[in-house]
Design an enzyme around this catalytic site. Structure first.
Site, PDB file in Angstrom:
ATOM      1  N   CYS A   1       0.803  -1.231   0.000  1.00 51.15           N
ATOM      2  CA  CYS A   1       0.000   0.000   0.000  1.00 51.15           C
ATOM      3  C   CYS A   1       0.835   1.279   0.000  1.00 51.15           C
ATOM      4  O   CYS A   1       0.274   2.374  -0.067  1.00 51.15           O
ATOM      5  CB  CYS A   1      -0.947   0.006   1.202  1.00 51.15           C
ATOM      6  SG  CYS A   1      -2.103  -1.372   1.175  1.00 51.15           S
TER       7      CYS A   1
ATOM      8  N   CYS B   1       0.420   2.583   6.560  1.00 51.64           N
ATOM      9  CA  CYS B   1       0.839   1.212   6.839  1.00 51.64           C
ATOM     10  C   CYS B   1       0.835   0.441   5.529  1.00 51.64           C
ATOM     11  O   CYS B   1       0.310   0.908   4.518  1.00 51.64           O
ATOM     12  CB  CYS B   1      -0.109   0.556   7.845  1.00 51.64           C
ATOM     13  SG  CYS B   1      -1.833   0.524   7.276  1.00 51.64           S
TER      14      CYS B   1
END
Length: 475
Positions: free
Chosen positions: A139, A459
Protein backbone atom coordinates in the site's frame (compact mmCIF):
# COMPACT_ATOMS: atom_id res chain seq x y z
CA UNK A 1 -18.47 -5.16 24.75
CA UNK A 2 -16.09 -6.25 27.50
CA UNK A 3 -17.23 -9.86 27.19
CA UNK A 4 -16.70 -9.75 23.42
CA UNK A 5 -13.16 -8.44 23.85
CA UNK A 6 -12.42 -11.06 26.48
CA UNK A 7 -13.55 -13.78 24.09
CA UNK A 8 -11.50 -12.41 21.21
CA UNK A 9 -8.37 -11.73 23.24
CA UNK A 10 -8.10 -15.39 24.23
CA UNK A 11 -6.73 -15.87 20.72
CA UNK A 12 -4.15 -13.10 21.11
CA UNK A 13 -1.39 -14.47 23.31
CA UNK A 14 1.26 -12.02 22.12
CA UNK A 15 -0.91 -8.92 22.12
CA UNK A 16 -3.53 -9.56 24.77
CA UNK A 17 -1.56 -7.61 27.33
CA UNK A 18 -1.98 -4.51 25.17
CA UNK A 19 -5.67 -4.51 25.96
CA UNK A 20 -4.94 -4.21 29.65
CA UNK A 21 -3.26 -0.89 28.93
CA UNK A 22 -5.99 0.69 26.84
CA UNK A 23 -9.35 1.76 28.21
CA UNK A 24 -12.71 0.98 26.70
CA UNK A 25 -13.66 4.67 26.71
CA UNK A 26 -15.13 5.49 23.27
CA UNK A 27 -13.05 7.65 20.96
CA UNK A 28 -16.01 9.64 19.72
CA UNK A 29 -15.54 11.36 16.38
CA UNK A 30 -18.98 12.91 16.22
CA UNK A 31 -17.81 16.43 16.98
CA UNK A 32 -15.41 16.28 14.06
CA UNK A 33 -18.24 16.07 11.53
CA UNK A 34 -18.67 19.82 11.87
CA UNK A 35 -16.70 22.19 9.68
CA UNK A 36 -13.10 22.48 10.79
CA UNK A 37 -11.64 25.97 11.09
CA UNK A 38 -8.61 26.76 8.96
CA UNK A 39 -5.24 26.37 10.61
CA UNK A 40 -3.60 29.56 11.78
CA UNK A 41 -0.58 30.56 9.73
CA UNK A 42 2.50 30.30 11.91
CA UNK A 43 5.99 31.65 11.57
CA UNK A 44 8.17 28.55 11.49
CA UNK A 45 11.59 27.66 10.23
CA UNK A 46 11.94 26.15 6.79
CA UNK A 47 13.32 22.61 6.56
CA UNK A 48 15.80 23.45 3.80
CA UNK A 49 19.21 21.89 4.42
CA UNK A 50 22.60 23.28 3.39
CA UNK A 51 24.11 21.83 0.22
CA UNK A 52 21.03 19.67 -0.46
CA UNK A 53 18.73 20.40 -3.37
CA UNK A 54 15.22 21.54 -2.55
CA UNK A 55 12.74 19.16 -4.17
CA UNK A 56 9.24 20.37 -4.93
CA UNK A 57 5.88 19.07 -6.02
CA UNK A 58 4.71 21.20 -8.92
CA UNK A 59 1.36 19.47 -9.27
CA UNK A 60 -0.35 16.16 -8.70
CA UNK A 61 -3.50 14.66 -10.15
CA UNK A 62 -5.53 11.49 -10.05
CA UNK A 63 -8.34 10.11 -12.09
CA UNK A 64 -11.48 9.49 -10.01
CA UNK A 65 -11.12 6.55 -7.64
CA UNK A 66 -13.93 4.10 -8.38
CA UNK A 67 -15.23 0.99 -6.67
CA UNK A 68 -13.95 -2.08 -8.48
CA UNK A 69 -16.38 -3.60 -10.92
CA UNK A 70 -17.75 -0.25 -12.08
CA UNK A 71 -16.79 2.07 -14.94
CA UNK A 72 -13.15 0.97 -15.25
CA UNK A 73 -13.82 -2.78 -15.27
CA UNK A 74 -13.21 -3.26 -19.01
CA UNK A 75 -9.84 -1.45 -18.96
CA UNK A 76 -6.28 -2.49 -18.16
CA UNK A 77 -4.01 -0.93 -15.53
CA UNK A 78 -1.89 0.93 -18.09
CA UNK A 79 -5.07 2.59 -19.38
CA UNK A 80 -5.68 4.13 -15.97
CA UNK A 81 -2.02 5.08 -15.52
CA UNK A 82 -1.95 6.66 -18.98
CA UNK A 83 -5.06 8.68 -18.12
CA UNK A 84 -3.37 10.00 -14.99
CA UNK A 85 -0.26 10.94 -16.98
CA UNK A 86 -2.34 12.72 -19.62
CA UNK A 87 -4.23 14.55 -16.89
CA UNK A 88 -0.93 15.70 -15.40
CA UNK A 89 0.35 16.85 -18.79
CA UNK A 90 -2.86 18.77 -19.39
CA UNK A 91 -2.82 20.37 -15.93
CA UNK A 92 0.84 21.44 -16.04
CA UNK A 93 1.60 21.80 -19.79
CA UNK A 94 5.03 20.38 -19.00
CA UNK A 95 6.90 19.47 -22.21
CA UNK A 96 7.24 15.69 -22.40
CA UNK A 97 10.91 15.89 -23.36
CA UNK A 98 11.74 17.72 -20.12
CA UNK A 99 10.80 14.69 -18.00
CA UNK A 100 13.93 12.73 -17.15
CA UNK A 101 12.36 9.66 -15.54
CA UNK A 102 8.95 8.09 -14.79
CA UNK A 103 8.23 5.82 -11.84
CA UNK A 104 4.93 4.13 -10.97
CA UNK A 105 3.88 1.95 -8.08
CA UNK A 106 1.52 -1.01 -8.34
CA UNK A 107 0.72 -4.08 -6.27
CA UNK A 108 -1.18 -6.72 -8.25
CA UNK A 109 0.57 -6.69 -11.59
CA UNK A 110 -1.04 -7.38 -14.93
CA UNK A 111 1.29 -9.98 -16.47
CA UNK A 112 1.05 -8.41 -19.94
CA UNK A 113 2.31 -5.05 -18.67
CA UNK A 114 4.56 -5.92 -15.75
CA UNK A 115 6.43 -2.62 -16.15
CA UNK A 116 3.22 -0.60 -16.21
CA UNK A 117 5.13 2.68 -15.88
CA UNK A 118 6.82 2.14 -19.25
CA UNK A 119 3.65 1.07 -21.06
CA UNK A 120 1.65 3.98 -19.65
CA UNK A 121 4.40 6.46 -20.53
CA UNK A 122 4.57 5.27 -24.13
CA UNK A 123 0.79 5.34 -24.36
CA UNK A 124 0.71 8.91 -23.04
CA UNK A 125 3.12 10.04 -25.74
CA UNK A 126 6.36 10.31 -23.80
CA UNK A 127 9.55 9.73 -25.75
CA UNK A 128 10.80 6.18 -25.98
CA UNK A 129 14.08 7.66 -24.76
CA UNK A 130 12.53 8.48 -21.33
CA UNK A 131 13.30 5.66 -18.87
CA UNK A 132 10.48 4.32 -16.72
CA UNK A 133 10.24 1.63 -14.09
CA UNK A 134 7.66 0.16 -11.72
CA UNK A 135 8.01 -0.42 -7.99
CA UNK A 136 5.94 -2.44 -5.55
CA UNK A 137 5.72 -2.08 -1.78
CA UNK A 138 2.11 -2.99 -1.06
CA UNK A 139 0.00 0.00 0.00
CA UNK A 140 3.01 2.33 0.03
CA UNK A 141 4.05 1.61 -3.56
CA UNK A 142 3.31 5.16 -4.74
CA UNK A 143 5.19 6.47 -1.70
CA UNK A 144 8.17 4.43 -2.84
CA UNK A 145 7.78 5.79 -6.37
CA UNK A 146 7.84 9.36 -5.02
CA UNK A 147 10.82 8.88 -2.74
CA UNK A 148 12.73 7.07 -5.47
CA UNK A 149 12.16 10.16 -7.59
CA UNK A 150 13.31 12.35 -4.71
CA UNK A 151 16.51 10.31 -4.55
CA UNK A 152 17.15 10.68 -8.27
CA UNK A 153 16.77 14.45 -8.06
CA UNK A 154 18.70 14.85 -4.82
CA UNK A 155 21.63 12.91 -6.26
CA UNK A 156 21.71 15.08 -9.36
CA UNK A 157 20.79 12.24 -11.71
CA UNK A 158 17.55 13.96 -12.73
CA UNK A 159 15.88 17.37 -12.56
CA UNK A 160 12.32 16.33 -13.42
CA UNK A 161 10.57 13.13 -12.40
CA UNK A 162 6.99 11.97 -12.75
CA UNK A 163 5.94 9.61 -9.97
CA UNK A 164 2.61 7.89 -9.61
CA UNK A 165 0.74 4.69 -9.01
CA UNK A 166 -2.07 2.55 -10.35
CA UNK A 167 -4.29 -0.34 -9.34
CA UNK A 168 -7.09 -2.14 -11.16
CA UNK A 169 -8.91 -4.51 -8.83
CA UNK A 170 -11.69 -5.13 -11.35
CA UNK A 171 -9.51 -7.55 -13.31
CA UNK A 172 -6.88 -9.27 -11.19
CA UNK A 173 -4.79 -12.09 -12.70
CA UNK A 174 -6.23 -15.53 -11.92
CA UNK A 175 -3.84 -18.39 -12.64
CA UNK A 176 -4.31 -22.04 -13.39
CA UNK A 177 -3.35 -24.31 -10.51
CA UNK A 178 0.31 -25.23 -10.27
CA UNK A 179 -0.41 -28.80 -11.41
CA UNK A 180 -2.21 -27.49 -14.49
CA UNK A 181 0.56 -25.01 -15.27
CA UNK A 182 3.16 -27.74 -15.00
CA UNK A 183 1.22 -30.06 -17.28
CA UNK A 184 0.74 -27.33 -19.91
CA UNK A 185 4.44 -26.46 -19.84
CA UNK A 186 5.40 -30.13 -20.13
CA UNK A 187 2.97 -30.55 -23.03
CA UNK A 188 4.65 -27.65 -24.78
CA UNK A 189 7.98 -29.45 -24.48
CA UNK A 190 6.67 -32.90 -25.49
CA UNK A 191 8.03 -33.97 -28.86
CA UNK A 192 6.01 -37.08 -29.67
CA UNK A 193 2.35 -38.03 -29.63
CA UNK A 194 3.11 -40.71 -27.09
CA UNK A 195 4.66 -38.20 -24.71
CA UNK A 196 1.65 -35.92 -25.08
CA UNK A 197 -0.86 -38.72 -24.46
CA UNK A 198 1.10 -39.85 -21.41
CA UNK A 199 0.95 -36.37 -19.93
CA UNK A 200 -2.76 -35.95 -20.72
CA UNK A 201 -3.54 -39.27 -19.02
CA UNK A 202 -2.34 -37.72 -15.75
CA UNK A 203 -4.88 -34.90 -15.92
CA UNK A 204 -7.37 -34.71 -13.05
CA UNK A 205 -10.40 -32.45 -12.68
CA UNK A 206 -8.91 -30.73 -9.61
CA UNK A 207 -6.18 -29.38 -11.90
CA UNK A 208 -8.82 -26.88 -13.08
CA UNK A 209 -9.18 -25.24 -9.68
CA UNK A 210 -8.09 -21.59 -10.19
CA UNK A 211 -5.40 -19.94 -8.13
CA UNK A 212 -6.59 -16.52 -6.96
CA UNK A 213 -4.26 -13.66 -5.98
CA UNK A 214 -3.28 -13.91 -2.34
CA UNK A 215 -5.45 -11.91 0.02
CA UNK A 216 -3.41 -13.03 3.02
CA UNK A 217 0.04 -12.29 4.33
CA UNK A 218 2.44 -14.84 2.89
CA UNK A 219 4.43 -15.04 6.13
CA UNK A 220 1.42 -15.48 8.43
CA UNK A 221 -1.40 -16.74 6.16
CA UNK A 222 -3.67 -14.16 7.80
CA UNK A 223 -5.86 -11.72 5.88
CA UNK A 224 -5.35 -8.03 6.58
CA UNK A 225 -8.97 -7.71 7.71
CA UNK A 226 -8.50 -10.45 10.26
CA UNK A 227 -5.37 -8.71 11.50
CA UNK A 228 -7.26 -5.41 11.74
CA UNK A 229 -9.95 -7.11 13.82
CA UNK A 230 -7.36 -8.52 16.21
CA UNK A 231 -5.59 -5.17 16.43
CA UNK A 232 -8.85 -3.37 17.25
CA UNK A 233 -9.55 -5.88 19.99
CA UNK A 234 -6.04 -5.65 21.40
CA UNK A 235 -6.32 -1.88 21.66
CA UNK A 236 -9.89 -1.98 22.96
CA UNK A 237 -11.35 -0.14 19.97
CA UNK A 238 -15.10 -0.78 19.96
CA UNK A 239 -17.40 -1.37 17.02
CA UNK A 240 -19.07 1.98 17.74
CA UNK A 241 -15.69 3.75 17.70
CA UNK A 242 -14.95 2.27 14.29
CA UNK A 243 -18.34 3.06 12.81
CA UNK A 244 -18.18 6.63 14.09
CA UNK A 245 -14.77 7.12 12.54
CA UNK A 246 -15.90 5.66 9.21
CA UNK A 247 -18.94 7.96 9.22
CA UNK A 248 -16.59 10.89 9.86
CA UNK A 249 -14.44 9.92 6.87
CA UNK A 250 -17.39 9.64 4.49
CA UNK A 251 -19.04 12.81 5.76
CA UNK A 252 -15.87 14.89 5.42
CA UNK A 253 -15.16 13.44 1.97
CA UNK A 254 -18.69 14.30 0.81
CA UNK A 255 -18.30 17.84 2.17
CA UNK A 256 -14.91 18.24 0.43
CA UNK A 257 -16.30 16.86 -2.81
CA UNK A 258 -19.33 19.16 -2.74
CA UNK A 259 -17.16 22.20 -1.98
CA UNK A 260 -14.73 21.47 -4.83
CA UNK A 261 -11.78 20.87 -2.51
CA UNK A 262 -10.69 17.63 -4.20
CA UNK A 263 -8.90 19.60 -6.90
CA UNK A 264 -6.45 16.80 -7.67
CA UNK A 265 -9.21 14.84 -9.43
CA UNK A 266 -9.14 15.11 -13.23
CA UNK A 267 -11.95 13.85 -15.48
CA UNK A 268 -11.43 10.66 -17.44
CA UNK A 269 -13.36 9.81 -20.61
CA UNK A 270 -13.73 6.03 -20.37
CA UNK A 271 -13.65 4.53 -23.88
CA UNK A 272 -17.18 3.63 -24.92
CA UNK A 273 -18.65 5.16 -21.77
CA UNK A 274 -19.36 8.52 -20.21
CA UNK A 275 -16.71 10.80 -18.70
CA UNK A 276 -16.04 10.02 -15.05
CA UNK A 277 -15.61 13.17 -12.96
CA UNK A 278 -15.71 12.16 -9.31
CA UNK A 279 -15.01 9.36 -6.83
CA UNK A 280 -17.96 6.98 -6.49
CA UNK A 281 -17.26 5.32 -3.15
CA UNK A 282 -18.26 8.22 -0.89
CA UNK A 283 -21.40 7.06 0.87
CA UNK A 284 -22.32 8.81 4.13
CA UNK A 285 -24.74 6.58 5.98
CA UNK A 286 -25.94 6.50 9.57
CA UNK A 287 -24.68 4.73 12.64
CA UNK A 288 -27.96 2.82 12.77
CA UNK A 289 -27.51 1.45 9.24
CA UNK A 290 -23.84 0.67 9.83
CA UNK A 291 -24.67 -1.23 13.01
CA UNK A 292 -26.79 -3.67 11.01
CA UNK A 293 -23.79 -5.05 9.12
CA UNK A 294 -22.28 -8.33 10.23
CA UNK A 295 -18.57 -8.78 10.96
CA UNK A 296 -16.60 -9.40 7.79
CA UNK A 297 -13.66 -11.41 9.14
CA UNK A 298 -13.87 -12.70 12.72
CA UNK A 299 -17.37 -14.11 13.06
CA UNK A 300 -19.56 -13.63 15.00
CA UNK A 301 -17.69 -11.41 17.48
CA UNK A 302 -15.49 -9.29 15.24
CA UNK A 303 -15.89 -5.54 14.87
CA UNK A 304 -14.48 -4.94 11.37
CA UNK A 305 -17.24 -4.69 8.76
CA UNK A 306 -17.61 -3.57 5.17
CA UNK A 307 -18.73 -0.16 6.43
CA UNK A 308 -15.60 0.55 8.49
CA UNK A 309 -13.09 -0.89 5.99
CA UNK A 310 -11.63 0.56 2.81
CA UNK A 311 -13.12 -0.97 -0.33
CA UNK A 312 -11.51 -2.54 -3.40
CA UNK A 313 -10.75 0.36 -5.71
CA UNK A 314 -9.61 1.11 -9.25
CA UNK A 315 -7.61 4.27 -9.84
CA UNK A 316 -4.34 5.97 -10.76
CA UNK A 317 -2.40 9.05 -9.71
CA UNK A 318 0.60 11.03 -10.98
CA UNK A 319 2.80 13.83 -9.63
CA UNK A 320 5.29 16.20 -11.23
CA UNK A 321 8.37 16.44 -8.99
CA UNK A 322 11.25 18.81 -9.76
CA UNK A 323 14.36 20.36 -8.36
CA UNK A 324 13.24 23.77 -7.11
CA UNK A 325 15.63 25.70 -9.35
CA UNK A 326 14.38 23.80 -12.40
CA UNK A 327 10.73 24.47 -11.55
CA UNK A 328 11.35 28.19 -11.06
CA UNK A 329 13.40 28.42 -14.24
CA UNK A 330 10.45 26.94 -16.14
CA UNK A 331 8.06 29.45 -14.61
CA UNK A 332 6.22 27.09 -12.27
CA UNK A 333 4.95 27.99 -8.81
CA UNK A 334 5.39 24.78 -6.80
CA UNK A 335 2.77 23.59 -4.33
CA UNK A 336 5.04 22.08 -1.70
CA UNK A 337 8.47 20.87 -0.74
CA UNK A 338 9.04 17.15 -0.17
CA UNK A 339 11.17 16.99 2.94
CA UNK A 340 12.31 14.19 5.26
CA UNK A 341 10.86 10.71 4.95
CA UNK A 342 11.34 7.32 6.58
CA UNK A 343 10.40 3.70 5.99
CA UNK A 344 9.83 1.27 8.85
CA UNK A 345 9.17 -2.43 9.28
CA UNK A 346 7.89 -4.43 12.22
CA UNK A 347 6.28 -7.75 13.14
CA UNK A 348 3.81 -8.66 10.36
CA UNK A 349 1.75 -10.82 12.71
CA UNK A 350 0.74 -8.54 15.57
CA UNK A 351 1.94 -5.15 14.32
CA UNK A 352 1.00 -5.42 10.66
CA UNK A 353 -0.93 -2.14 10.58
CA UNK A 354 1.08 -0.04 13.04
CA UNK A 355 3.40 1.54 10.48
CA UNK A 356 2.27 5.13 11.26
CA UNK A 357 2.98 4.63 14.96
CA UNK A 358 6.57 3.62 14.27
CA UNK A 359 7.24 6.00 11.38
CA UNK A 360 5.78 9.23 12.80
CA UNK A 361 8.23 9.85 15.67
CA UNK A 362 11.17 8.92 13.45
CA UNK A 363 10.30 11.36 10.68
CA UNK A 364 9.55 14.12 13.20
CA UNK A 365 12.94 13.63 14.83
CA UNK A 366 14.68 13.62 11.47
CA UNK A 367 13.00 16.91 10.57
CA UNK A 368 13.48 18.47 14.02
CA UNK A 369 9.73 18.87 14.51
CA UNK A 370 7.12 17.86 17.05
CA UNK A 371 3.47 16.89 16.67
CA UNK A 372 2.41 20.43 17.56
CA UNK A 373 4.31 21.76 14.53
CA UNK A 374 2.17 19.75 12.13
CA UNK A 375 -0.76 21.61 10.59
CA UNK A 376 -2.20 18.84 8.40
CA UNK A 377 -2.10 15.08 8.97
CA UNK A 378 -2.90 12.72 6.12
CA UNK A 379 -2.85 9.05 7.16
CA UNK A 380 -3.93 6.12 5.00
CA UNK A 381 -7.16 4.63 6.34
CA UNK A 382 -7.07 0.88 5.69
CA UNK A 383 -9.63 0.26 8.43
CA UNK A 384 -11.23 2.44 11.09
CA UNK A 385 -9.86 0.06 13.70
CA UNK A 386 -6.36 0.44 12.29
CA UNK A 387 -6.49 4.24 12.53
CA UNK A 388 -7.89 4.25 16.08
CA UNK A 389 -5.45 1.56 17.25
CA UNK A 390 -2.59 3.68 15.92
CA UNK A 391 -3.99 6.68 17.78
CA UNK A 392 -3.95 4.71 21.03
CA UNK A 393 -0.47 3.29 20.44
CA UNK A 394 0.90 6.75 19.60
CA UNK A 395 -0.64 8.17 22.76
CA UNK A 396 0.77 5.49 25.06
CA UNK A 397 4.01 5.88 27.03
CA UNK A 398 3.72 2.18 27.88
CA UNK A 399 3.63 1.11 24.24
CA UNK A 400 6.48 3.47 23.35
CA UNK A 401 8.66 2.11 26.13
CA UNK A 402 7.84 -1.60 25.78
CA UNK A 403 7.57 -2.00 22.03
CA UNK A 404 9.36 0.92 20.41
CA UNK A 405 12.32 1.44 22.73
CA UNK A 406 11.35 5.06 23.26
CA UNK A 407 11.19 6.96 26.53
CA UNK A 408 7.94 8.76 25.83
CA UNK A 409 4.96 8.67 23.49
CA UNK A 410 4.82 10.83 20.39
CA UNK A 411 1.14 11.65 20.97
CA UNK A 412 -1.87 11.08 18.75
CA UNK A 413 -2.80 13.54 15.99
CA UNK A 414 -5.57 15.99 16.92
CA UNK A 415 -8.70 15.11 14.96
CA UNK A 416 -9.27 18.73 13.96
CA UNK A 417 -6.11 18.46 11.82
CA UNK A 418 -6.57 14.87 10.66
CA UNK A 419 -7.79 13.72 7.22
CA UNK A 420 -10.12 16.72 7.01
CA UNK A 421 -11.12 16.00 3.41
CA UNK A 422 -11.83 12.32 3.91
CA UNK A 423 -9.50 9.37 3.53
CA UNK A 424 -9.12 5.92 2.04
CA UNK A 425 -12.25 4.64 3.79
CA UNK A 426 -14.37 7.04 1.74
CA UNK A 427 -12.30 8.22 -1.22
CA UNK A 428 -11.07 4.73 -2.02
CA UNK A 429 -7.76 2.92 -1.91
CA UNK A 430 -6.19 1.76 -5.19
CA UNK A 431 -3.25 0.02 -3.52
CA UNK A 432 -0.52 1.37 -5.79
CA UNK A 433 -1.89 4.91 -6.10
CA UNK A 434 -2.87 6.08 -2.61
CA UNK A 435 0.52 7.53 -1.63
CA UNK A 436 0.31 10.32 -4.21
CA UNK A 437 -3.23 11.15 -3.10
CA UNK A 438 -2.03 11.52 0.49
CA UNK A 439 0.78 13.90 -0.44
CA UNK A 440 -1.43 16.03 -2.67
CA UNK A 441 -4.15 16.17 -0.01
CA UNK A 442 -1.56 17.43 2.48
CA UNK A 443 -0.14 19.97 0.01
CA UNK A 444 -3.56 21.27 -1.03
CA UNK A 445 -4.79 21.46 2.55
CA UNK A 446 -1.74 23.47 3.62
CA UNK A 447 -2.41 25.98 0.84
CA UNK A 448 -6.10 26.19 1.66
CA UNK A 449 -5.75 26.29 5.45
CA UNK A 450 -2.62 28.42 5.69
CA UNK A 451 -0.47 25.79 7.40
CA UNK A 452 3.21 25.11 6.85
CA UNK A 453 3.89 21.44 7.64
CA UNK A 454 2.00 18.32 6.70
CA UNK A 455 2.71 14.77 7.82
CA UNK A 456 1.79 11.84 5.58
CA UNK A 457 1.86 8.29 6.95
CA UNK A 458 0.69 4.86 5.87
CA UNK A 459 0.84 1.21 6.84
CA UNK A 460 1.44 -1.58 4.34
CA UNK A 461 1.30 -5.33 4.03
CA UNK A 462 4.33 -7.11 5.37
CA UNK A 463 4.33 -4.98 8.52
CA UNK A 464 5.89 -2.01 6.74
CA UNK A 465 5.17 1.70 6.89
CA UNK A 466 6.12 5.13 5.61
CA UNK A 467 6.00 8.73 6.77
CA UNK A 468 6.98 11.98 5.06
CA UNK A 469 7.03 15.67 5.91
CA UNK A 470 5.48 17.99 3.34
CA UNK A 471 6.23 21.71 3.64
CA UNK A 472 4.00 24.31 2.02
CA UNK A 473 5.66 26.40 -0.68
CA UNK A 474 5.68 30.10 0.25
CA UNK A 475 2.86 32.03 -1.39
Amino acid sequence: MTSILTYTLKNLPSTSKWALRFSLRPLSCSSQLRATPAAQTKSKKTLAKPNIRNIVVVEGVRIPFLQSGTSYKELMPHDLARAALLGLLHRTSVPKDVVDYIIFGTVIQEVKTSNVAREAALGAGFSDKTPAHTVTMACISANQAMTTGVGLIASGQCDVVVAGGVELMSDVPIRHSRKMRKMLLDLNKAKTLGQRLSLISKFRLNFLSPELPAVAEFSTSETMGHSADRLAAAFAVSRLDQDEYALRSHSLAKKAQDEGLLSDVVPFKVPGKDTVTKDNGIRPSSLEQMAKLKPAFIKPYGTVTAANSSFLTDGASAMLIMAEEKALAMGYKPKAYLRDFVYVSQDPKDQLLLGPTYATPKVLERAGLTMTDIDAFEFHEAFSGQILANFKAMDSDWFAQNYMGRKTKVGSPPLEKFNNWGGSLSLGHPFGATGCRLVMAAANRLRKEGGQYGLVAACAAGGQGHAMIVEAYPK
